[in-house]
Design a protein around this motif. Structure first.
Motif, short mmCIF file in Angstrom:
data_model
loop_
_atom_site.label_atom_id
_atom_site.label_comp_id
_atom_site.label_asym_id
_atom_site.label_seq_id
_atom_site.Cartn_x
_atom_site.Cartn_y
_atom_site.Cartn_z
N GLY A 64 0.81 -1.21 0.00
CA GLY A 64 0.00 0.00 0.00
C GLY A 64 0.85 1.26 0.00
N TYR A 65 0.19 2.40 -0.13
CA TYR A 65 0.89 3.68 -0.21
C TYR A 65 0.44 4.59 0.93
CZ TYR A 65 2.27 8.30 -1.80
OH TYR A 65 2.80 9.55 -1.88
N SER A 66 1.38 5.29 1.50
CA SER A 66 1.05 6.26 2.54
C SER A 66 1.85 7.53 2.31
CB SER A 66 1.37 5.69 3.93
OG SER A 66 1.14 6.67 4.92
N SER A 67 1.18 8.65 2.46
CA SER A 67 1.84 9.95 2.31
C SER A 67 2.18 10.55 3.67
CB SER A 67 0.93 10.91 1.54
OG SER A 67 -0.31 11.07 2.22
N LEU A 68 2.21 9.72 4.70
CA LEU A 68 2.49 10.21 6.04
C LEU A 68 3.88 10.83 6.14
CD1 LEU A 68 1.13 7.34 8.31
CD2 LEU A 68 0.14 9.59 8.00
N ARG A 69 3.95 11.85 6.93
CA ARG A 69 5.25 12.40 7.31
C ARG A 69 5.70 11.73 8.61
NH1 ARG A 69 3.29 18.41 7.79
NH2 ARG A 69 1.69 17.20 8.88
N VAL A 70 6.97 11.86 8.91
CA VAL A 70 7.51 11.23 10.12
C VAL A 70 6.74 11.69 11.35
CG1 VAL A 70 9.53 11.05 11.59
CG2 VAL A 70 9.79 10.94 9.11
N SER A 71 6.35 12.95 11.36
CA SER A 71 5.68 13.50 12.54
C SER A 71 4.22 13.06 12.66
CB SER A 71 5.73 15.04 12.50
OG SER A 71 5.11 15.53 11.32
N ASP A 72 3.65 12.49 11.61
CA ASP A 72 2.23 12.11 11.64
C ASP A 72 1.96 10.89 12.51
OD1 ASP A 72 1.39 14.18 10.03
OD2 ASP A 72 1.68 13.07 8.17
N ASP A 73 2.88 9.95 12.55
CA ASP A 73 2.66 8.71 13.29
C ASP A 73 4.03 8.15 13.68
OD1 ASP A 73 2.18 5.92 13.99
OD2 ASP A 73 0.19 6.21 13.14
N GLU A 125 -1.41 -7.16 11.77
CA GLU A 125 -2.29 -6.30 10.98
C GLU A 125 -3.32 -5.59 11.85
OE1 GLU A 125 -2.39 -8.09 6.54
OE2 GLU A 125 -3.72 -9.11 7.95
N GLU A 126 -3.85 -6.29 12.85
CA GLU A 126 -4.90 -5.71 13.68
C GLU A 126 -4.37 -4.65 14.64
OE1 GLU A 126 -6.77 -8.98 15.61
OE2 GLU A 126 -7.67 -9.76 13.76
N THR A 127 -3.15 -4.82 15.11
CA THR A 127 -2.62 -3.89 16.13
C THR A 127 -1.71 -2.81 15.55
OG1 THR A 127 -0.72 -5.35 16.58
CG2 THR A 127 -2.71 -5.68 17.89
N THR A 128 -1.19 -3.03 14.35
CA THR A 128 -0.24 -2.08 13.77
C THR A 128 -0.89 -1.15 12.75
OG1 THR A 128 1.58 -3.64 14.08
CG2 THR A 128 1.95 -1.85 12.52
N PHE A 129 -1.69 -1.71 11.85
CA PHE A 129 -2.26 -0.89 10.77
C PHE A 129 -3.58 -0.29 11.21
CE2 PHE A 129 0.27 -4.14 8.33
CZ PHE A 129 1.34 -3.29 8.13
N THR A 130 -3.48 0.66 12.12
CA THR A 130 -4.63 1.37 12.65
C THR A 130 -4.42 2.86 12.44
OG1 THR A 130 -3.62 1.47 14.85
CG2 THR A 130 -5.08 -0.39 14.39
N GLY A 131 -5.48 3.63 12.62
CA GLY A 131 -5.37 5.07 12.47
C GLY A 131 -4.96 5.47 11.07
N LYS A 132 -3.92 6.27 10.96
CA LYS A 132 -3.49 6.77 9.65
C LYS A 132 -2.79 5.70 8.81
CE LYS A 132 -3.01 11.57 11.16
NZ LYS A 132 -2.10 12.74 11.30
N LEU A 133 -2.49 4.56 9.42
CA LEU A 133 -1.83 3.47 8.69
C LEU A 133 -2.84 2.43 8.20
CD1 LEU A 133 1.25 2.81 11.01
CD2 LEU A 133 1.17 4.20 8.94
N LYS A 134 -4.13 2.72 8.30
CA LYS A 134 -5.14 1.69 8.01
C LYS A 134 -5.16 1.26 6.55
CE LYS A 134 -8.89 5.05 7.39
NZ LYS A 134 -10.22 5.47 7.86
N GLU A 135 -4.58 2.05 5.64
CA GLU A 135 -4.57 1.67 4.22
C GLU A 135 -3.47 0.65 3.91
OE1 GLU A 135 -6.94 2.57 2.26
OE2 GLU A 135 -7.82 3.81 3.82
N LEU A 136 -2.63 0.35 4.89
CA LEU A 136 -1.52 -0.57 4.66
C LEU A 136 -1.87 -1.98 5.15
CD1 LEU A 136 1.31 1.77 5.97
CD2 LEU A 136 0.68 1.38 3.59
N GLY A 137 -1.07 -2.95 4.77
CA GLY A 137 -1.27 -4.32 5.20
C GLY A 137 -0.04 -5.15 4.86
N PHE A 138 -0.02 -6.40 5.33
CA PHE A 138 1.10 -7.30 5.06
C PHE A 138 0.79 -8.12 3.82
CE2 PHE A 138 3.07 -11.55 5.56
CZ PHE A 138 4.40 -11.16 5.51
N ASN A 139 1.68 -8.11 2.85
CA ASN A 139 1.52 -8.86 1.61
C ASN A 139 2.58 -9.97 1.57
OD1 ASN A 139 0.55 -9.54 -0.97
ND2 ASN A 139 2.13 -8.30 -1.94
N LYS A 140 2.12 -11.22 1.69
CA LYS A 140 3.06 -12.35 1.69
C LYS A 140 3.73 -12.50 0.33
CE LYS A 140 1.60 -16.66 1.82
NZ LYS A 140 1.01 -17.90 2.34
N TYR A 141 5.03 -12.59 0.35
CA TYR A 141 5.82 -12.75 -0.87
C TYR A 141 6.18 -14.21 -1.10
CZ TYR A 141 9.97 -12.42 -3.88
OH TYR A 141 10.88 -12.60 -4.88
#
Length: 347
Positions: A64-73, A125-141
């Motif tokens: 996924g893509y995130s435009s977060l700045r370091v200070s955002d999260d 996924e449930e505890t990390t990708f919350t709030g402003k990171l909710k558009e992200l996820g783990f993609n198994k390679y």
């Protein structure tokens, strides 16, 4: 004690009685383990002459893509390096099982190890990708496993193997192994029915984007809608096995396009994949503005500057789009520039 024996036995290359089904574990021995499940100790319910330890792992990246700045999260700086295949994450789990036959013990141990890792990823996924990171996820390679026969540590004071093991324990172990096998089969089937496009845009404008099937009448997102592309995005499209899918990108209101363009109507080289595959590409900047030309009712051609003088810029763009310049009547939302710059025709 037992933990150390399990760890060494599962990680060691000697006495291996299985090979990785998704990839060779040795390929990822230098990838640091991001999370590891506590080992599943062989308990009082595990009986049998043979003891087997298995290590199962999944390797992947943040999708996924995130435009977060370091200070955002505060979590983002620690995770960004794992995004889109930059640096891999590895989840691992170790488990033990006993049975009268080595094959049965290995099957049960592997099922338990798989379950450990599945829980790790779900928790991540449930505890990390919350709030402003909710558009992200783990993609198994990739994934892999290794099983090793180890010393039966039950000892004389422990459970004694019986020729007629407890039916409830045996059934529970079979159910765990069967569930793990079903999960692996479902994941393999999902991969075959998914086309993954990872596209990076370096254009000065935010682009419109769509995907088009050359095998059947289908498009993503379809329905006259479009994806919005700025930076890097990943698209996982549900498709039919063997289906050919092409991408098209474009500047709204302009004639500049990439791949098969708006509506997938343009011929393109190397912009398509078959269902089940993965496609990565970077779109270079499209250069100066390129607006569609319009034609007068008398058959002569007027430049866009002339039409603008008569009916205004907004109406000229709509007229140009409807006359074949960009989509047969479809009027997309206004373009969004990353940074303002004079268009050259608005003076």
């Amino acid at each position: 004690m037992l933990f150390r024996q399990l760890l060494l036995a599962a990680a060691g290359a000697a006495a291996t009685c299985g090979t990785a089904f998704g990839g060779n574990m040795d390929d990822y021995k230098h990838v640091p383990t991001y999370r590891m499940a506590s080992p599943y100790e062989c308990g009082g319910d595990d009986v049998g002459r043979v003891q087997v330890s298995c290590k199962y792992m999944e390797v992947g990246s943040i999708d996924g893509y995130s435009s977060l700045r370091v200070s955002d999260d505060p979590r983002w700086p620690k995770l960004e390096k794992y995004r889109l295949g930059g640096t891999r994450l590895k989840f691992a789990g170790i488990a033990c099982a006993r049975a009268d036959r080595e094959e049965k013990a290995r099957k049960v141990a592997l099922g338990r190890a798989f379950t450990n890792v599945k829980r790790l990823v779900e928790d991540f996924e449930e505890t990390t990708f919350t709030g402003k990171l909710k558009e992200l996820g783990f993609n198994k390679y990739d994934d892999g496993w290794k099983c090793t026969k180890t010393d039966n540590t039950a000892g004389s004071d422990g459970p004694v193997a019986s020729s007629e093991p407890d039916n409830s324990t045996s059934q529970q172990a079979d159910q765990q192994a069967a569930a793990a096998e079903r999960a692996r089969a479902q994941e393999a089937a999902r991969r075959k029915r998914t086309a993954t496009f990872i596209i990076t845009s370096n254009d000065r404008y935010t682009l419109g984007l769509g995907f088009f099937s050359e095998t059947r009448n289908a498009a993503w997102p379809g329905g006259g809608k479009q994806y919005v592309l700025s930076g890097t995005e990943t698209y996982n499209l549900t498709c039919q096995p063997g289906e050919k899918i092409c991408f098209g990108a474009w500047r709204d209101h302009q004639t500049t396009y990439w791949g098969s363009g708006r509506g997938g109507k343009q011929a393109c080289n190397s912009c398509c994949i078959k269902c089940g595959g993965t496609f990565r590409t970077t779109l270079s900047d499209g250069g100066a503005d390129a607006y569609p030309q319009t034609s007068s009712s008398s058959g002569g051609s007027d430049t866009l500057d002339t039409v603008i003088g008569a009916i205004g810029l907004g109406a000229a763009i709509v007229q140009g789009m409807n006359s074949g310049g960009g989509g047969g009547g479809y009027i997309p939302p206004p373009p969004r520039a990353k940074a303002y710059r004079p268009s050259g025709i608005s003076q």
